[in-house]
Scaffold this motif. Structure first.
Motif, PDB file in Angstrom:
ATOM      1  N   HIS A 134      10.415  -4.347 -38.141  1.00  0.00           N
ATOM      2  CA  HIS A 134      10.964  -3.777 -36.908  1.00  0.00           C
ATOM      3  C   HIS A 134      10.302  -4.323 -35.647  1.00  0.00           C
ATOM      4  N   ASP A 135       9.056  -4.746 -35.743  1.00  0.00           N
ATOM      5  CA  ASP A 135       8.335  -5.233 -34.569  1.00  0.00           C
ATOM      6  C   ASP A 135       8.572  -6.717 -34.290  1.00  0.00           C
ATOM      7  N   LEU A 136       8.984  -7.445 -35.292  1.00  0.00           N
ATOM      8  CA  LEU A 136       9.146  -8.888 -35.175  1.00  0.00           C
ATOM      9  C   LEU A 136      10.507  -9.220 -34.566  1.00  0.00           C
ATOM     10  N   PHE A 137      10.506  -9.967 -33.482  1.00  0.00           N
ATOM     11  CA  PHE A 137      11.734 -10.380 -32.799  1.00  0.00           C
ATOM     12  C   PHE A 137      12.604  -9.173 -32.414  1.00  0.00           C
ATOM     13  N   ALA A 138      11.990  -8.092 -32.002  1.00  0.00           N
ATOM     14  CA  ALA A 138      12.734  -6.862 -31.709  1.00  0.00           C
ATOM     15  C   ALA A 138      13.785  -7.068 -30.618  1.00  0.00           C
ATOM     16  N   ALA A 139      13.413  -7.688 -29.503  1.00  0.00           N
ATOM     17  CA  ALA A 139      14.365  -7.892 -28.408  1.00  0.00           C
ATOM     18  C   ALA A 139      15.509  -8.805 -28.845  1.00  0.00           C
ATOM     19  N   GLU A 140      15.171  -9.838 -29.592  1.00  0.00           N
ATOM     20  CA  GLU A 140      16.190 -10.785 -30.048  1.00  0.00           C
ATOM     21  C   GLU A 140      17.168 -10.118 -31.010  1.00  0.00           C
ATOM     22  N   LYS A 141      16.625  -9.318 -31.937  1.00  0.00           N
ATOM     23  CA  LYS A 141      17.500  -8.636 -32.897  1.00  0.00           C
ATOM     24  C   LYS A 141      18.406  -7.628 -32.204  1.00  0.00           C
ATOM     25  N   ASN A 142      17.873  -6.879 -31.257  1.00  0.00           N
ATOM     26  CA  ASN A 142      18.700  -5.920 -30.507  1.00  0.00           C
ATOM     27  C   ASN A 142      19.807  -6.636 -29.746  1.00  0.00           C
TER      28      ASN A 142
END
Length: 162
Positions: A134-142
């Protein structure tokens, strides 16, 4: 010769003293190959069959670069742009990442009418692991989730490309 060791005009090269100073020069995240390979796998995993045209991979990788670019692509996606808006963008760091990704067996490139980049099984696994953290690439995934499942055809339709 000067006493502080700097090179001044008129001095001979053999008389000049060279000083080396350690200066931190951090490499921006988007220029790091490992980051770009992981980002590319995440983008490709968003597309049907884990594959996209080189043009679309560049566009989404470019958009992931900054919050402003993400907002710009979302705006284009919703139809808010001038008729002559160029929606083809290039991510300057992507080609090196693609070469490394292909060499490492994470992705492959097919040629034909359109160059397409496909995730190999190890690339799919990498993208799934990124999705689960959940913390990895959070902005990109959202950001990518806002588009749903993508296809090259849907991107062309949405951005009114011929």
């Amino acid at each position: 010769m000067s006493t502080d060791g700097d090179f001044f005009e008129g001095e001979g090269v053999e008389e000049a003293r060279v000083k080396f100073r350690r200066q931190p020069r951090p490499i921006p995240a988007d220029a790091r190959v490992g980051y770009k390979v992981a980002q590319a796998t995440l983008v490709l995993h968003t597309f049907n069959r884990n594959a996209a045209t080189l043009e679309n991979l560049h566009l989404f990788s470019w958009a992931l670069g900054t919050p402003k670019r993400r907002q710009m692509l979302l705006s284009w996606w919703s139809g808010n742009r001038y008729a002559n808006t160029v929606t083809q963008k290039l991510d300057p760091y992507l080609p090196v990442a693609l070469n490394i990704g292909v060499m490492r067996g994470v992705m492959r490139i097919t040629t034909g009418a359109k160059n397409r980049i496909h995730l190999e099984p190890s690339g799919v696994l990498m993208a799934q692991e990124i999705e689960h953290d959940h913390d990895l690439f959070a902005a990109e995934k959202n950001f990518l989730r806002q588009f749903g499942r993508l296809s090259d055809a849907s991107v062309s339709r949405q951005l009114a490309r011929s």
